[in-house]
Design a protein around this motif. Structure first.
Motif, PDB file in Angstrom:
ATOM      1  N   VAL A 174      -7.980  37.830  16.668  1.00  0.00           N
ATOM      2  CA  VAL A 174      -6.122  38.113  16.224  1.00  0.00           C
ATOM      3  C   VAL A 174      -6.029  37.460  15.043  1.00  0.00           C
ATOM      4  O   VAL A 174      -5.207  37.718  14.197  1.00  0.00           O
ATOM      5  N   LEU A 175      -6.223  35.893  14.987  1.00  0.00           N
ATOM      6  CA  LEU A 175      -6.271  35.214  14.218  1.00  0.00           C
ATOM      7  C   LEU A 175      -6.938  35.787  12.888  1.00  0.00           C
ATOM      8  O   LEU A 175      -5.640  36.050  12.029  1.00  0.00           O
ATOM      9  N   TRP A 176      -7.763  35.749  12.510  1.00  0.00           N
ATOM     10  CA  TRP A 176      -8.269  36.248  11.703  1.00  0.00           C
ATOM     11  C   TRP A 176      -7.690  38.277  11.231  1.00  0.00           C
ATOM     12  O   TRP A 176      -8.280  38.631  10.421  1.00  0.00           O
ATOM     13  N   TRP A 177      -7.452  38.781  11.354  1.00  0.00           N
ATOM     14  CA  TRP A 177      -7.054  40.212  11.597  1.00  0.00           C
ATOM     15  C   TRP A 177      -5.186  39.673  10.758  1.00  0.00           C
ATOM     16  O   TRP A 177      -4.991  40.551   9.994  1.00  0.00           O
ATOM     17  N   SER A 178      -5.685  38.489  11.554  1.00  0.00           N
ATOM     18  CA  SER A 178      -4.132  38.411  10.812  1.00  0.00           C
ATOM     19  C   SER A 178      -3.847  37.976   9.530  1.00  0.00           C
ATOM     20  O   SER A 178      -3.268  38.287   9.102  1.00  0.00           O
ATOM     21  N   GLU A 181      -4.954  41.091   7.248  1.00  0.00           N
ATOM     22  CA  GLU A 181      -2.946  41.806   7.044  1.00  0.00           C
ATOM     23  C   GLU A 181      -2.252  41.252   6.059  1.00  0.00           C
ATOM     24  O   GLU A 181      -1.882  41.861   5.510  1.00  0.00           O
ATOM     25  N   ALA A 182      -2.161  39.839   5.984  1.00  0.00           N
ATOM     26  CA  ALA A 182      -1.575  39.098   5.016  1.00  0.00           C
ATOM     27  C   ALA A 182      -2.068  39.694   4.017  1.00  0.00           C
ATOM     28  O   ALA A 182      -1.212  39.540   3.168  1.00  0.00           O
ATOM     29  N   PHE A 183      -3.533  38.984   3.721  1.00  0.00           N
ATOM     30  CA  PHE A 183      -4.355  39.398   2.176  1.00  0.00           C
ATOM     31  C   PHE A 183      -3.988  40.745   1.661  1.00  0.00           C
ATOM     32  O   PHE A 183      -3.394  40.766   0.200  1.00  0.00           O
ATOM     33  N   VAL A 184      -4.234  41.970   2.386  1.00  0.00           N
ATOM     34  CA  VAL A 184      -3.733  42.888   2.158  1.00  0.00           C
ATOM     35  C   VAL A 184      -2.592  43.207   1.673  1.00  0.00           C
ATOM     36  O   VAL A 184      -2.419  43.783   0.580  1.00  0.00           O
ATOM     37  N   LEU A 185      -1.248  42.540   2.132  1.00  0.00           N
ATOM     38  CA  LEU A 185      -0.276  43.150   2.267  1.00  0.00           C
ATOM     39  C   LEU A 185       0.037  41.833   0.416  1.00  0.00           C
ATOM     40  O   LEU A 185       0.712  42.792  -0.084  1.00  0.00           O
ATOM     41  N   ILE A 186      -0.756  40.828   0.391  1.00  0.00           N
ATOM     42  CA  ILE A 186      -0.506  39.986  -0.460  1.00  0.00           C
ATOM     43  C   ILE A 186      -1.163  40.978  -2.014  1.00  0.00           C
ATOM     44  O   ILE A 186      -0.136  40.967  -3.148  1.00  0.00           O
ATOM     45  N   ALA A 187      -2.165  41.293  -1.512  1.00  0.00           N
ATOM     46  CA  ALA A 187      -2.356  41.973  -2.632  1.00  0.00           C
ATOM     47  C   ALA A 187      -2.146  43.604  -2.750  1.00  0.00           C
ATOM     48  O   ALA A 187      -1.390  43.493  -4.369  1.00  0.00           O
TER      49      ALA A 187
END
Length: 206
Positions: A174-178, A181-187
């Protein structure tokens, strides 16, 4: 007086029965296409309990085999996730407890294993010499119950370790998926800002 002494001996044996057994507990990894065996020397006419659980790897299944000193297969199970086997040794010798991961071509398995070997009890020795009174038979039944409770306690400890490992693995995923997701949103946000700026720059130039 002699009867009281005998009852006292039986009660002491009941209280000490938990310490009159050998318990081994550990976890180990079984690599893909490999069979790992644990060897234990067990005396004649002793009860022993083997408990195991696959706590990590693939579908959490493994082949489990118990082999007697004369190379006879006492128990064999295929693709088991967990199990508790209580048997009595027919004769003394080295018993083999084998875990086979040969069905897996890539995935390693982590197995938690507990082996409890009972020792000869004074209660059983007295029972062999003469008939027991109802009280003495009750004490023998209680001693068997103590052993069963102890085995269940070891089993639940093993289950708790497996569940803890599963929870930690889930939390890590869950941590790595979060983070992903944060990296994808920022990109995506950076790309949108860049695209809008380029769009208005083109409009201004026209």
């Amino acid at each position: 007086m002699m009867m009281n002494n005998k009852l006292l001996l039986l009660v002491i044996a009941l209280l000490c029965i938990a310490s009159n057994s050998i318990v081994e507990s550990f976890s180990f990894k079984v690599s893909a296409k490999v069979e790992e065996c644990i060897y234990e020397e067990i005396g004649v006419d002793l009860s022993f309990t083997a408990m195991f659980q696959v706590i990590q790897g693939g579908f959490n299944d493994i082949d489990f085999t118990i082999i007697s000193p004369d190379k006879r297969i006492v128990y064999q199970g295929q693709r088991e996730s967990e199990g508790t086997k209580t048997l009595r040794s027919s004769f003394a010798g080295v018993y083999s407890f084998c875990f086979s991961n040969k069905m897996s071509s890539l995935t390693d398995k982590t197995v938690s294993f507990i082996l409890s070997v009972g020792e000869s009890s004074p209660i059983r020795e007295i029972a062999k010499k003469k008939d027991l009174t109802p009280i003495e038979r009750s004490i023998m039944t209680l001693s068997d119950g103590v052993i069963a409770v102890k085995n269940e306690q070891n089993y639940f400890k093993m289950r708790e370790a497996a569940h803890r490992n599963t929870a930690e693995s889930t939390n890590s995923r869950v941590l790595w998926w979060s983070v992903f997701e944060a990296f994808v949103l920022i990109a995506l946000s950076i790309w949108q800002i860049y695209y809008l700026r380029r769009f208005f720059e083109v409009k201004r130039a026209v």
